[in-house]
Write a protein that holds these residues in place. Structure first.
Motif, PDB file in Angstrom:
ATOM      1  N   MET A   2       2.581  -0.618   3.926  1.00 24.57           N
ATOM      2  CA  MET A   2       3.546  -1.612   3.472  1.00 24.57           C
ATOM      3  C   MET A   2       4.861  -0.968   3.059  1.00 24.57           C
ATOM      4  O   MET A   2       5.944  -1.451   3.412  1.00 24.57           O
ATOM      5  N   THR A   3       4.788   0.130   2.296  1.00 22.39           N
ATOM      6  CA  THR A   3       6.015   0.803   1.867  1.00 22.39           C
ATOM      7  C   THR A   3       6.750   1.404   3.054  1.00 22.39           C
ATOM      8  O   THR A   3       7.974   1.467   3.079  1.00 22.39           O
ATOM      9  N   GLN A  22       3.725   5.465 -20.698  1.00 24.59           N
ATOM     10  CA  GLN A  22       2.348   5.475 -20.232  1.00 24.59           C
ATOM     11  C   GLN A  22       1.654   4.130 -20.453  1.00 24.59           C
ATOM     12  O   GLN A  22       0.886   3.696 -19.585  1.00 24.59           O
ATOM     13  N   PRO A  23       1.889   3.447 -21.589  1.00 22.21           N
ATOM     14  CA  PRO A  23       1.274   2.117 -21.746  1.00 22.21           C
ATOM     15  C   PRO A  23       1.681   1.149 -20.629  1.00 22.21           C
ATOM     16  O   PRO A  23       0.882   0.321 -20.207  1.00 22.21           O
ATOM     17  N   THR A  24       2.920   1.281 -20.147  1.00 23.29           N
ATOM     18  CA  THR A  24       3.369   0.424 -19.052  1.00 23.29           C
ATOM     19  C   THR A  24       2.564   0.714 -17.787  1.00 23.29           C
ATOM     20  O   THR A  24       2.133  -0.204 -17.079  1.00 23.29           O
ATOM     21  N   ILE A  25       2.357   2.004 -17.499  1.00 24.01           N
ATOM     22  CA  ILE A  25       1.562   2.388 -16.326  1.00 24.01           C
ATOM     23  C   ILE A  25       0.142   1.853 -16.459  1.00 24.01           C
ATOM     24  O   ILE A  25      -0.415   1.267 -15.523  1.00 24.01           O
ATOM     25  N   ARG A  40       6.039  -3.175  -6.887  1.00 30.73           N
ATOM     26  CA  ARG A  40       6.166  -2.117  -7.895  1.00 30.73           C
ATOM     27  C   ARG A  40       4.795  -1.555  -8.261  1.00 30.73           C
ATOM     28  O   ARG A  40       4.635  -0.344  -8.418  1.00 30.73           O
ATOM     29  N   GLN A  41       3.795  -2.430  -8.387  1.00 33.16           N
ATOM     30  CA  GLN A  41       2.453  -1.955  -8.690  1.00 33.16           C
ATOM     31  C   GLN A  41       1.926  -1.031  -7.598  1.00 33.16           C
ATOM     32  O   GLN A  41       1.288  -0.013  -7.876  1.00 33.16           O
ATOM     33  N   LEU A  42       2.209  -1.381  -6.359  1.00 27.08           N
ATOM     34  CA  LEU A  42       1.756  -0.544  -5.244  1.00 27.08           C
ATOM     35  C   LEU A  42       2.426   0.830  -5.278  1.00 27.08           C
ATOM     36  O   LEU A  42       1.781   1.853  -5.020  1.00 27.08           O
TER      37      LEU A  42
END
Length: 308
Positions: free
Chosen positions: A73-74, A31-34, A6-8
């Motif tokens: 990778m994706t 946005q804080p999550t990002i 998910r981070q990628l």
């Protein structure tokens, strides 16, 4: 290195959009999550992945390297997911297609029929100028690319799939409009309105003029086929454009084709992708579909011989 898939994906969106706020909107998170996910990703990598100067976000060298790895990778995961779907008897997935601007006149028609046949496949279509498409090709951001002059400096697979004749057009009121036969030398005093330098149409046109020892008097360079047609109709000059950009009824746009010896210039459309790239099942299916559709499309493009 503890990095999540998910981070990628979030980081690739950041590379594309260059804005944490835009990524939050596109990925439907706060946005804080990002910000937190990107901070954790940077901590895992051990180097800054991006920096903000003023209001502009820049990807660092480490970030560029991560983007290359993340795309690979994706892509592998997409291939795997589509193969599993095929084993389950499903035809679904996502097709990423990049085309140069002139190809927008015929590619959507092919895509429409393809989508009707395979409604579970999502299409991401990028229409850009040649430079933009080449950059996407270098970054391996698409499954397939459609362009008229493939690059010579990239290691690619390329396949001709459709003729792309280039024709000379003028306003119906142009003094040469009534002539039945013209030589290229008859255009020596004419003002040309051509596509911008670097475009496929311009490259083919300049190459042909150089071969003939002809020096075109370029009055205007434009990045839009529609703008060129409007300028020609306004009697600002004559132009050389792809048959696909002209449509079927030139007279409706106050334009006509000039019967110039040596025209139309022969050119082709190519399907291009990086050499060694593993095409997803969806991409393979669309490639086969393109090859079949091209045979039908070729019948639509007038194949009149060059004026001699």
């Amino acid at each position: 290195m503890n990095v999540t898939f998910r981070q990628l994906k979030l980081f690739l969106a950041l590379v594309e959009l260059r804005s944490l706020t835009a990524v939050a909107h596109s990925m439907h998170v706060t946005q804080p999550t990002i910000s937190m996910q990107m901070r954790d990703l940077q901590d895992a990598v051990g180097l800054p992945l991006y920096e903000v100067i003023g209001k502009q976000l820049y990807i660092t060298a480490a970030g560029e390297e991560l983007a290359i790895a993340a795309r690979a990778m994706t892509e592998e995961w997409s291939v795997f997911a589509q193969k599993i779907a095929a084993m389950q008897g499903l035809t679904q997935g996502r097709l990423r297609l990049a085309v140069v601007s002139t190809a927008k006149y015929f590619v959507p028609r092919m895509l429409g029929a393809f989508c009707r046949e395979f409604p579970e496949i999502d299409i991401a279509l990028e229409v850009q100028n040649r430079d933009g498409v080449l950059q996407r090709l270098r970054d391996n951001r698409d499954d397939l690319t459609i362009m008229s002059i493939p690059p010579k400096d990239l290691d690619i697979e390329q396949e001709i799939f459709l003729p792309n004749p280039l024709r000379v057009i003028a306003a119906v009121s142009h003094p040469l409009a009534g002539r039945k036969r013209l030589k290229l030398s008859d255009l020596a005093d004419e003002r040309f309105i051509l596509r911008e330098k670097g475009s496929g149409t311009r490259l083919a046109c300049d190459r042909y003029f150089a071969e003939q020892g002809f020096q075109a008097r370029v009055r205007l360079e434009l990045g839009s086929n529609e703008a060129i047609k409007q300028a020609v109709a306004a009697e600002m000059g004559i132009a050389v454009l792809s048959q696909h950009a002209l449509g079927e009824h030139l007279v409706d746009e106050s334009l006509l084709e000039l019967p110039v010896a040596g025209f139309p210039i022969h050119s082709n459309w190519y399907i291009v992708y990086p050499k060694g790239k593993r095409l997803t099942p969806v991409a393979q299916k669309f490639l086969s579909y393109l090859q079949a559709s091209a045979r039908a499309e070729a019948a639509v493009v007038p194949s009149a011989p060059a004026h001699r």
